[in-house]
Design a protein around this motif. Structure first.
Motif, PDB file in Angstrom:
ATOM      1  N   PHE A   1       0.874  -1.168  -0.034  1.00 50.03           N
ATOM      2  CA  PHE A   1      -0.219   0.075  -0.189  1.00 50.03           C
ATOM      3  C   PHE A   1       0.931   1.034  -0.087  1.00 50.03           C
ATOM      4  CE2 PHE A   1      -3.427  -2.814   0.393  1.00 50.03           C
ATOM      5  CZ  PHE A   1      -4.701  -2.041   0.512  1.00 50.03           C
ATOM      6  N   ARG A   2       2.099   1.218   0.792  1.00 46.58           N
ATOM      7  CA  ARG A   2       2.940   2.349   0.726  1.00 46.58           C
ATOM      8  C   ARG A   2       3.472   2.502  -0.799  1.00 46.58           C
ATOM      9  NH1 ARG A   2       6.362   0.596   5.871  1.00 46.58           N
ATOM     10  NH2 ARG A   2       5.146   1.260   7.518  1.00 46.58           N
ATOM     11  N   GLN A   3       3.814   1.454  -1.346  1.00 48.43           N
ATOM     12  CA  GLN A   3       4.359   1.629  -2.678  1.00 48.43           C
ATOM     13  C   GLN A   3       3.397   2.009  -3.611  1.00 48.43           C
ATOM     14  OE1 GLN A   3       7.290   1.295  -3.324  1.00 48.43           O
ATOM     15  NE2 GLN A   3       7.783   0.251  -5.369  1.00 48.43           N
ATOM     16  N   ALA A   4       2.294   1.803  -3.494  1.00 51.16           N
ATOM     17  CA  ALA A   4       0.985   2.208  -4.360  1.00 51.16           C
ATOM     18  C   ALA A   4       0.698   3.746  -4.128  1.00 51.16           C
ATOM     19  CB  ALA A   4      -0.131   1.317  -4.337  1.00 51.16           C
ATOM     20  N   GLY A   5       1.214   4.298  -3.078  1.00 50.14           N
ATOM     21  CA  GLY A   5       0.937   5.661  -2.668  1.00 50.14           C
ATOM     22  C   GLY A   5      -0.082   6.023  -1.723  1.00 50.14           C
ATOM     23  N   TRP A   6      -0.376   5.008  -0.965  1.00 55.09           N
ATOM     24  CA  TRP A   6      -1.185   5.225   0.222  1.00 55.09           C
ATOM     25  C   TRP A   6      -0.561   5.824   1.337  1.00 55.09           C
ATOM     26  CZ3 TRP A   6      -6.385   4.264   0.399  1.00 55.09           C
ATOM     27  CH2 TRP A   6      -7.070   3.673  -0.702  1.00 55.09           C
ATOM     28  N   ASN A   7      -1.384   6.663   2.362  1.00 54.73           N
ATOM     29  CA  ASN A   7      -1.019   6.939   3.592  1.00 54.73           C
ATOM     30  C   ASN A   7      -1.959   6.242   4.567  1.00 54.73           C
ATOM     31  OD1 ASN A   7      -0.252   8.378   5.887  1.00 54.73           O
ATOM     32  ND2 ASN A   7      -1.179  10.378   5.407  1.00 54.73           N
ATOM     33  N   ILE A   8      -1.187   5.215   5.159  1.00 54.66           N
ATOM     34  CA  ILE A   8      -1.943   4.236   5.957  1.00 54.66           C
ATOM     35  C   ILE A   8      -1.711   4.237   7.390  1.00 54.66           C
ATOM     36  CG2 ILE A   8      -2.277   2.607   3.905  1.00 54.66           C
ATOM     37  CD1 ILE A   8       0.025   0.949   5.386  1.00 54.66           C
ATOM     38  N   ILE A   9      -2.726   4.020   8.102  1.00 55.54           N
ATOM     39  CA  ILE A   9      -2.382   3.442   9.596  1.00 55.54           C
ATOM     40  C   ILE A   9      -2.676   2.156   9.648  1.00 55.54           C
ATOM     41  CG2 ILE A   9      -3.399   4.030  11.960  1.00 55.54           C
ATOM     42  CD1 ILE A   9      -4.514   6.611  10.777  1.00 55.54           C
ATOM     43  N   PRO A  10      -1.676   1.161   9.784  1.00 58.23           N
ATOM     44  CA  PRO A  10      -1.686  -0.230   9.864  1.00 58.23           C
ATOM     45  C   PRO A  10      -2.675  -0.568  11.076  1.00 58.23           C
ATOM     46  CG  PRO A  10       0.396   0.239   9.397  1.00 58.23           C
ATOM     47  CD  PRO A  10      -0.239   1.638   9.656  1.00 58.23           C
ATOM     48  N   TYR A  11      -3.691  -1.347  10.886  1.00 58.92           N
ATOM     49  CA  TYR A  11      -4.441  -1.907  11.930  1.00 58.92           C
ATOM     50  C   TYR A  11      -4.462  -3.377  12.074  1.00 58.92           C
ATOM     51  CZ  TYR A  11      -8.151  -1.526  15.562  1.00 58.92           C
ATOM     52  OH  TYR A  11      -8.906  -1.574  16.850  1.00 58.92           O
ATOM     53  N   PRO A  12      -3.583  -4.111  12.613  1.00 55.37           N
ATOM     54  CA  PRO A  12      -3.560  -5.711  12.406  1.00 55.37           C
ATOM     55  C   PRO A  12      -4.607  -6.487  13.354  1.00 55.37           C
ATOM     56  CG  PRO A  12      -1.624  -4.808  13.677  1.00 55.37           C
ATOM     57  CD  PRO A  12      -2.360  -3.700  13.280  1.00 55.37           C
ATOM     58  N   VAL A  13      -4.955  -7.247  12.757  1.00 54.43           N
ATOM     59  CA  VAL A  13      -5.918  -8.192  13.537  1.00 54.43           C
ATOM     60  C   VAL A  13      -5.729  -9.486  13.418  1.00 54.43           C
ATOM     61  CG1 VAL A  13      -7.857  -6.321  13.594  1.00 54.43           C
ATOM     62  CG2 VAL A  13      -7.479  -8.223  11.901  1.00 54.43           C
ATOM     63  N   GLY A  14      -6.331 -10.118  14.433  1.00 55.12           N
ATOM     64  CA  GLY A  14      -6.144 -11.732  14.357  1.00 55.12           C
ATOM     65  C   GLY A  14      -5.041 -12.358  14.490  1.00 55.12           C
ATOM     66  N   ARG A  15      -4.238 -12.164  15.684  1.00 60.53           N
ATOM     67  CA  ARG A  15      -3.065 -12.752  15.786  1.00 60.53           C
ATOM     68  C   ARG A  15      -3.495 -13.966  16.381  1.00 60.53           C
ATOM     69  NH1 ARG A  15       1.435 -10.416  20.339  1.00 60.53           N
ATOM     70  NH2 ARG A  15       2.662 -12.425  20.382  1.00 60.53           N
ATOM     71  N   PHE A  16      -2.678 -15.276  16.120  1.00 58.84           N
ATOM     72  CA  PHE A  16      -2.917 -16.598  16.616  1.00 58.84           C
ATOM     73  C   PHE A  16      -1.889 -17.046  17.379  1.00 58.84           C
ATOM     74  CE2 PHE A  16      -0.792 -17.235  12.387  1.00 58.84           C
ATOM     75  CZ  PHE A  16      -0.140 -18.181  12.656  1.00 58.84           C
ATOM     76  N   THR A  17      -0.474 -16.428  17.353  1.00 65.13           N
ATOM     77  CA  THR A  17       0.622 -17.053  17.919  1.00 65.13           C
ATOM     78  C   THR A  17       0.539 -16.313  19.346  1.00 65.13           C
ATOM     79  OG1 THR A  17       2.073 -15.244  17.270  1.00 65.13           O
ATOM     80  CG2 THR A  17       2.059 -17.256  15.983  1.00 65.13           C
ATOM     81  N   SER A  18       1.239 -17.092  20.528  1.00 66.72           N
ATOM     82  CA  SER A  18       1.318 -16.698  21.829  1.00 66.72           C
ATOM     83  C   SER A  18       2.511 -15.976  22.130  1.00 66.72           C
ATOM     84  CB  SER A  18       1.184 -17.846  22.798  1.00 66.72           C
ATOM     85  OG  SER A  18       1.271 -17.758  23.956  1.00 66.72           O
ATOM     86  N   ASP A  19       2.432 -15.003  23.016  1.00 67.40           N
ATOM     87  CA  ASP A  19       3.615 -14.650  23.467  1.00 67.40           C
ATOM     88  C   ASP A  19       4.826 -15.384  24.043  1.00 67.40           C
ATOM     89  OD1 ASP A  19       2.944 -12.009  22.835  1.00 67.40           O
ATOM     90  OD2 ASP A  19       1.814 -11.612  24.821  1.00 67.40           O
ATOM     91  N   GLU A  20       4.332 -16.587  24.641  1.00 71.43           N
ATOM     92  CA  GLU A  20       5.396 -17.480  25.052  1.00 71.43           C
ATOM     93  C   GLU A  20       5.136 -18.747  24.205  1.00 71.43           C
ATOM     94  OE1 GLU A  20       4.034 -18.518  28.816  1.00 71.43           O
ATOM     95  OE2 GLU A  20       4.188 -16.455  29.906  1.00 71.43           O
ATOM     96  N   ILE A  21       6.261 -18.812  23.555  1.00 68.90           N
ATOM     97  CA  ILE A  21       6.558 -19.907  22.503  1.00 68.90           C
ATOM     98  C   ILE A  21       7.644 -21.054  23.176  1.00 68.90           C
ATOM     99  CG2 ILE A  21       7.513 -20.572  20.229  1.00 68.90           C
ATOM    100  CD1 ILE A  21       6.884 -18.101  19.252  1.00 68.90           C
ATOM    101  N   HIS A  22       6.866 -22.250  23.342  1.00 66.77           N
ATOM    102  CA  HIS A  22       7.461 -23.320  23.915  1.00 66.77           C
ATOM    103  C   HIS A  22       8.052 -24.268  23.216  1.00 66.77           C
ATOM    104  CE1 HIS A  22       5.455 -22.066  27.876  1.00 66.77           C
ATOM    105  NE2 HIS A  22       4.380 -22.281  27.079  1.00 66.77           N
ATOM    106  N   LEU A  23       9.311 -25.023  23.387  1.00 67.85           N
ATOM    107  CA  LEU A  23      10.186 -25.882  22.526  1.00 67.85           C
ATOM    108  C   LEU A  23       9.594 -27.063  22.515  1.00 67.85           C
ATOM    109  CD1 LEU A  23      13.827 -24.658  23.421  1.00 67.85           C
ATOM    110  CD2 LEU A  23      12.193 -23.879  21.296  1.00 67.85           C
ATOM    111  N   ALA A  24       8.728 -27.436  23.210  1.00 71.22           N
ATOM    112  CA  ALA A  24       8.178 -29.000  23.185  1.00 71.22           C
ATOM    113  C   ALA A  24       6.529 -28.868  22.740  1.00 71.22           C
ATOM    114  CB  ALA A  24       8.386 -29.667  24.460  1.00 71.22           C
ATOM    115  N   SER A  25       6.091 -29.731  21.911  1.00 70.32           N
ATOM    116  CA  SER A  25       4.792 -29.942  21.431  1.00 70.32           C
ATOM    117  C   SER A  25       4.464 -31.195  20.831  1.00 70.32           C
ATOM    118  CB  SER A  25       4.436 -28.843  20.559  1.00 70.32           C
ATOM    119  OG  SER A  25       3.223 -28.849  20.093  1.00 70.32           O
ATOM    120  N   LEU A  26       3.322 -31.607  20.924  1.00 73.74           N
ATOM    121  CA  LEU A  26       3.102 -32.993  20.324  1.00 73.74           C
ATOM    122  C   LEU A  26       2.078 -32.892  19.228  1.00 73.74           C
ATOM    123  CD1 LEU A  26       2.720 -35.176  23.376  1.00 73.74           C
ATOM    124  CD2 LEU A  26       4.613 -35.050  21.967  1.00 73.74           C
ATOM    125  N   ASN A  27       1.818 -31.821  18.935  1.00 77.69           N
ATOM    126  CA  ASN A  27       0.674 -31.501  17.791  1.00 77.69           C
ATOM    127  C   ASN A  27       1.341 -31.072  16.550  1.00 77.69           C
ATOM    128  OD1 ASN A  27      -1.353 -30.477  16.322  1.00 77.69           O
ATOM    129  ND2 ASN A  27      -1.955 -28.850  17.664  1.00 77.69           N
TER     130      ASN A  27
END
Length: 257
Positions: free
Chosen positions: A190-216
């Motif tokens: 959008f910047r490259q196309a000439g927009w003046n934007i206010i980024p508003y990210p939604v739908g974050r799915f990762t956690s702030d705590e990422i563990h090294l072990a998982s069985l999934n």
């Protein structure tokens, strides 16, 4: 996940004829599955994208309107059964609805057709507009750009729509709504196309705590696929000149203040 199962099946079929080849293939698949399951590579890739932009506080901010990117409705469910299913990024739609109600005097645009090159008779913007109308959720300040097939066309087509309908608003800030992991690529385009934007990210799915072990295992593979897709997209867009930054980040003028 299907790719892993296919490799295992091929390995078992070949086991009778070429035992060494089959054993090597099965061993590779097993080790790869363990690595991406125990070490959260996909989560790390996605989290790096998701935390690139913080969600701004729009209270007191001056902006012309809102642009929401498509990617929420499952096209296969609609084409096969006529069902409108919000599978991958429903937060984009929820945010658009909230914005349209909270700022009734500002245009709220939804942009996007279909993510494939061939025309299969599906436009997410058209389907969403009809679904909102049928659900009595359509608002007078909602507008729909129905032809964009990717993020690059989202930026160009929406710019043409705004220039044709509200030319006085083209150079003003616009709130850009998309998934958190997709925001770096969208912001760069959008910047490259000439927009003046206010980024508003939604739908974050990762956690702030990422563990090294998982069985999934299936979850780890899905997370890796999603993270790789965005990083590959960022690289491709940078190489093709659709963005002038490989990993776009926040800019002072996009605080929305």
């Amino acid at each position: 996940m299907h790719g892993m199962l296919l490799l295992i099946l091929v390995g078992l079929i070949c086991l009778r004829r070429t035992r060494r080849f089959a054993f090597t293939g099965l061993l590779f698949v097993t080790i790869a599955s363990l690595i991406i399951t125990i070490i959260p590579v996909g989560a790390l890739l996605s989290r790096t994208l998701e935390v690139r932009f913080e969600k701004p506080d729009l209270n007191g901010s001056e902006f012309a309107g809102v642009i929401t990117l498509s990617g929420s409705i499952d096209p296969n469910s609609y084409l096969q059964r006529g069902d409108v299913q919000f599978l991958s990024a429903p937060d984009r739609i929820f945010t658009m609805l909230r914005m349209a109600n909270k700022y009734p005097d500002k245009p709220v645009i939804f942009t996007g057709k279909d993510g494939v090159l061939n025309d299969r008779g599906f436009s997410e913007a058209v389907v969403l507009r009809d679904w909102l109308d049928d659900s009595s959720l359509l608002r007078p300040n909602m507008y729909f750009e129905i032809n964009a097939r990717n993020t690059y066309e989202n930026a160009l087509n929406s710019h043409d729509l705004i220039y044709g309908s509200w030319p006085e608003l083209v150079q003003k800030p616009w709130v850009l709504v998309t998934s958190a992991d997709h925001m770096p690529r969208a912001a760069g385009v959008f910047r490259q196309a000439g927009w003046n934007i206010i980024p508003y990210p939604v739908g974050r799915f990762t956690s702030d705590e990422i563990h090294l072990a998982s069985l999934n295992v299936s979850g780890a593979i899905k997370s890796l696929s999603r993270g790789l897709r965005e990083w590959v997209g960022l690289t491709a867009y940078y190489w093709t000149g659709r963005t002038n930054e490989w990993f776009p980040g926040p800019k002072p003028l996009e605080t929305g203040n």
